[in-house]
Design a protein around this motif. Structure first.
Motif, PDB file in Angstrom:
ATOM      1  N   UNK A   1      49.851  38.643  52.557  1.00 53.05           N
ATOM      2  CA  UNK A   1      50.679  38.143  51.461  1.00 53.05           C
ATOM      3  C   UNK A   1      50.350  36.688  51.191  1.00 53.05           C
ATOM      4  N   UNK A   2      50.087  36.372  49.937  1.00 54.29           N
ATOM      5  CA  UNK A   2      49.707  35.009  49.567  1.00 54.29           C
ATOM      6  C   UNK A   2      50.222  34.697  48.172  1.00 54.29           C
ATOM      7  N   UNK A   3      51.163  33.774  48.090  1.00 51.29           N
ATOM      8  CA  UNK A   3      51.724  33.398  46.793  1.00 51.29           C
ATOM      9  C   UNK A   3      50.687  32.713  45.914  1.00 51.29           C
ATOM     10  N   UNK A   4      49.872  31.826  46.503  1.00 50.10           N
ATOM     11  CA  UNK A   4      48.890  31.110  45.695  1.00 50.10           C
ATOM     12  C   UNK A   4      47.824  32.065  45.161  1.00 50.10           C
ATOM     13  N   UNK A   5      47.489  33.092  45.919  1.00 46.66           N
ATOM     14  CA  UNK A   5      46.525  34.089  45.452  1.00 46.66           C
ATOM     15  C   UNK A   5      47.066  34.814  44.219  1.00 46.66           C
ATOM     16  N   UNK A   6      48.349  35.158  44.249  1.00 44.17           N
ATOM     17  CA  UNK A   6      48.953  35.859  43.120  1.00 44.17           C
ATOM     18  C   UNK A   6      49.012  34.977  41.882  1.00 44.17           C
ATOM     19  N   UNK A   7      49.282  33.680  42.069  1.00 43.06           N
ATOM     20  CA  UNK A   7      49.310  32.770  40.927  1.00 43.06           C
ATOM     21  C   UNK A   7      47.930  32.685  40.284  1.00 43.06           C
ATOM     22  N   UNK A   8      46.895  32.570  41.109  1.00 42.89           N
ATOM     23  CA  UNK A   8      45.537  32.510  40.570  1.00 42.89           C
ATOM     24  C   UNK A   8      45.170  33.799  39.839  1.00 42.89           C
ATOM     25  N   UNK A   9      45.557  34.937  40.398  1.00 40.25           N
ATOM     26  CA  UNK A   9      45.241  36.211  39.749  1.00 40.25           C
ATOM     27  C   UNK A   9      45.921  36.321  38.390  1.00 40.25           C
ATOM     28  N   UNK A  10      47.200  35.933  38.340  1.00 39.81           N
ATOM     29  CA  UNK A  10      47.936  35.998  37.069  1.00 39.81           C
ATOM     30  C   UNK A  10      47.336  35.046  36.040  1.00 39.81           C
ATOM     31  N   UNK A  11      47.027  33.832  36.474  1.00 37.38           N
ATOM     32  CA  UNK A  11      46.469  32.840  35.560  1.00 37.38           C
ATOM     33  C   UNK A  11      45.116  33.291  35.024  1.00 37.38           C
ATOM     34  N   UNK A  12      44.262  33.785  35.889  1.00 36.85           N
ATOM     35  CA  UNK A  12      42.924  34.211  35.479  1.00 36.85           C
ATOM     36  C   UNK A  12      43.004  35.368  34.470  1.00 36.85           C
ATOM     37  N   UNK A  13      43.909  36.295  34.739  1.00 35.13           N
ATOM     38  CA  UNK A  13      44.081  37.449  33.847  1.00 35.13           C
ATOM     39  C   UNK A  13      44.550  36.986  32.462  1.00 35.13           C
TER      40      UNK A  13
ATOM     41  N   UNK B   1      40.117  24.550  33.354  1.00 38.29           N
ATOM     42  CA  UNK B   1      41.219  25.179  32.613  1.00 38.29           C
ATOM     43  C   UNK B   1      42.047  26.059  33.554  1.00 38.29           C
ATOM     44  N   UNK B   2      41.363  26.817  34.399  1.00 41.28           N
ATOM     45  CA  UNK B   2      42.070  27.679  35.355  1.00 41.28           C
ATOM     46  C   UNK B   2      42.876  26.858  36.353  1.00 41.28           C
ATOM     47  N   UNK B   3      42.252  25.844  36.935  1.00 37.59           N
ATOM     48  CA  UNK B   3      42.923  25.039  37.957  1.00 37.59           C
ATOM     49  C   UNK B   3      44.162  24.353  37.401  1.00 37.59           C
ATOM     50  N   UNK B   4      44.048  23.780  36.225  1.00 33.70           N
ATOM     51  CA  UNK B   4      45.197  23.064  35.665  1.00 33.70           C
ATOM     52  C   UNK B   4      46.298  24.036  35.236  1.00 33.70           C
ATOM     53  N   UNK B   5      45.933  25.232  34.809  1.00 35.95           N
ATOM     54  CA  UNK B   5      46.947  26.232  34.470  1.00 35.95           C
ATOM     55  C   UNK B   5      47.690  26.682  35.726  1.00 35.95           C
TER      56      UNK B   5
END
Length: 485
Positions: free
Chosen positions: A404-416, A473-477
Motif C-alpha cells: 500500500x502506497x499513497x504516493x504511488x496512487x497519487x502519481x497514478x491518478x495524476x498521470x492518468x 508537469x506531472x511532478x507539480x500536479x
C-alpha cells in the motif's frame, strides 16, 4: 551566463541545469555544487543544512493553505559519472560540461551529460523557485557520492528529515514509476605482482567502441565487457608462449560496463611476437564478426615495436589474465515468473595493473539477500583461486515493494488525468537511495520517478527536452494534489 537551451518550458528549469553543468561535480568532488546549493538557499531565505560529506537539505514551507500538510521529501544526487570518449580533452575536476542541443535532446560534447542525476537537482531548484506552485512543505535532499557507493545518503543525518513521503527523482524512463530496487556493494580484489626487465617485441592492444552502459539497468542487454574481452584475447596470445604482460588497464567506474580496455605484451622471441601479432589480428576479426549484431562500433587495434620494458613474470602474467577471464560477470540470476527480471548480477568494471599490484573491481547487485551473499562468496573464492585478496565496501540495502502506497496512487491518478494513459509500476535492478532512507526512516512511503535519460554512464547520454517538460508537469500536479489532501 549565456544559456543554450531556449524555447522549453519552464525555461528557468533548463537554466538551472545549465548552471549546475558548468560546475565540475564528479563523485568526491562535490564541494562546489554543494556550496552553490547553499548559496541558492541563502538568497531565498530558506532553511538549509550542509554536512561534511557535502550533502545538502533545503526546506521550504508549504504554499498558502498547505502550511500544515505533512512534509514531502524530494531527493536526488548531486554527483555524476565522469566518462569521456577516447581522445577527448576534458578535465572533469575543473572543466564544466560543453552542452549541445541536437534533435530535441540535450547531450554533452564527448562526455557524459550528468543528467543522471543533475536533472533532479534542477527540478528541485525549480520547484522551490516557483512561487506560483501549490505544494505541501518541501524537504529537498541533495546527496553526494551516489555513483561510487551511495556514501552521501549513508552518512547523512536522517534526523534532519521529518517527511513521511519520499519522491526520489533518479528514475530514468518517463511513464514508469520504480517501487523496488536491488542492493549492492563494491568489491576490490588485489594481488601483488613481480616484474622483470625484458628486451623484445612489445604488442600493444586496444579494445574500443563498445556500447558500455549502466551496470544495473543495462547489464541484461548483451553489451560486451571490454575487460573480459581483453582477457580472452590476452589468454590466447600468451598460451603456449613465453609472452609476458606489461600493462592491463580497462574501465573507469565499477558501476559502468567498460567500453574500452588497453593492454600490452612483450616477447623476447621475435618469431613468437610475429605469430602473436598475426593471431591477435585474426582474433580481432573473429570478435568483430561475433559482435557485429549489437556492438556495431567495436574496434580492436594491434601494433608492435621493439622495446626494453618492465614486464610481469611469466607466472604472474598468466595468473592475472586468468583471474579476469574467469571472474563472474553479467547476469547471474533471473526471475522467470517476472518476464526474466534480473535478480542478481555483477559487473567487472575496472582492471588496473600498477607497478607491483593488480586490481580488479566488481559491482555486484541483488534484490535477494541470500543470493547476494552467494555472489559475494563466489567472487571471493574465484579471486582467492588466483591469489587475490578481496575488500568489501560501500554495501547498501535493497528497497522492498510496499503493498500500500499513497504516493504511488497519487502519481497514478495524476498521470492518468494528464496523459490519458496508465503509469507503469516496476522494480529495477539498479541501486537507488530509497533503500537507505527506507531503512533509516521506518514507514516512509517512497517512489522513484523521473524523465527519460538515455545511455546513462556513457558519453552517449541524452536528455530528451520534451520528456523533461512533461515530467515537470506531472511532478507539480502531484505536489498540488498532495497540498490539497
Amino acid at each position: 551566463m549565456e544559456y543554450k537551451i531556449t524555447g522549453c518550458k519552464p525555461e528557468k528549469l533548463f537554466h538551472f541545469f545549465e548552471e549546475i553543468s558548468a560546475i565540475p561535480r564528479g563523485s568526491g568532488n562535490e564541494k562546489a555544487i554543494s556550496d552553490y546549493l547553499v548559496a541558492y538557499a541563502k538568497e531565498r531565505g530558506l532553511w538549509y543544512y550542509q554536512d561534511e560529506l557535502f550533502n545538502v537539505i533545503i526546506k521550504k514551507p508549504g504554499s498558502k493553505g498547505a502550511e500544515e500538510q505533512k512534509p514531502v521529501m524530494l531527493q536526488g544526487h548531486i554527483d555524476m559519472v565522469c566518462e569521456k570518449l577516447e581522445g577527448v580533452e576534458h578535465d572533469f575536476t575543473k572543466d564544466g560540461l560543453n552542452l549541445l542541443v541536437e534533435d530535441g535532446a540535450l547531450t554533452a560534447d564527448g562526455t557524459t551529460l550528468g543528467a543522471d542525476n543533475g536533472i533532479a537537482v534542477a527540478l528541485m531548484l525549480m520547484v522551490m523557485d516557483d512561487e506560483t506552485l501549490a505544494h505541501p512543505p518541501l524537504e529537498c535532499v541533495f546527496t553526494s557520492q551516489e555513483e561510487t557507493g551511495l556514501f552521501g545518503a549513508a552518512g547523512l543525518d536522517k534526523s534532519q528529515i521529518s517527511a513521511s513521503t519520499m519522491i526520489n527523482l533518479d528514475s530514468e524512463e518517463e511513464g514508469i514509476a520504480t517501487v523496488s530496487c536491488a542492493g549492492g556493494l563494491r568489491i576490490i580484489a588485489s594481488r601483488k605482482v613481480e616484474r622483470e626487465e625484458i628486451n623484445g617485441t612489445q604488442l600493444q592492444l586496444s579494445v574500443s567502441g563498445l556500447m558500455g552502459g549502466h551496470s544495473g539497468s543495462d547489464i541484461n542487454k548483451g553489451r560486451q565487457n571490454g575487460n573480459i574481452l581483453m582477457a580472452r584475447l590476452l589468454y590466447r596470445l600468451l598460451e603456449g608462449t613465453d609472452g609476458r604482460v606489461v600493462s592491463f588497464v580497462g574501465g573507469t567506474k565499477d558501476n559502468a560496463i567498460p567500453r574500452e580496455c588497453k593492454a600490452s605484451l612483450v616477447y623476447a622471441d621475435s618469431k613468437e611476437a610475429e605469430n602473436a601479432k598475426a593471431l591477435a589480428e585474426e582474433l580481432a576479426e573473429a570478435f568483430r564478426d561475433e559482435l557485429a549484431a549489437y556492438e556495431k562500433e567495436f574496434a580492436c587495434n594491434v601494433t608492435s615495436q621493439e622495446a626494453v620494458v618492465s614486464a610481469l613474470t611469466r607466472e604472474d602474467s598468466m595468473t592475472v589474465v586468468k583471474a579476469v577471464y574467469m571472474a563472474p560477470n553479467g547476469v547471474q540470476k533471473r526471475n522467470m515468473t517476472m518476464e526474466g527480471f534480473v535478480v542478481t548480477s555483477t559487473n567487472l568494471g575496472i582492471v588496473n595493473l600498477e607497478e607491483n599490484v593488480m586490481y580488479i573491481n566488481f559491482s555486484p547487485r541483488s534484490s535477494v539477500v541470500s543470493l547476494m551473499e552467494d555472489l559475494k562468496l563466489r567472487i571471493r573464492l574465484s579471486m582467492e583461486e588466483y591469489g587475490f585478496d578481496c575488500e568489501f565496501s560501500a554495501e547498501y540495502p535493497g528497497w522492498s515493494y510496499k503493498e500500500e502506497s499513497a504516493v504511488r496512487e497519487v502519481f497514478k491518478d495524476s498521470y492518468r488525468d494528464l496523459f490519458k494513459d496508465e503509469l507503469k509500476i516496476e522494480a529495477i535492478h539498479a541501486g537507488l537511495e530509497c533503500g537507505l532512507f527506507s531503512d533509516a526512516l521506518p514507514g516512509i512511503d517512497a517512489i522513484a520517478v523521473g524523465p527519460t535519460i538515455q545511455s546513462c554512464h556513457t558519453p552517449d547520454e541524452r536528455l530528451p527536452l520534451d520528456s523533461v517538460e512533461r515530467f515537470y508537469e506531472l511532478l507539480t500536479d502531484v505536489l498540488k494534489r498532495m497540498a490539497n489532501l
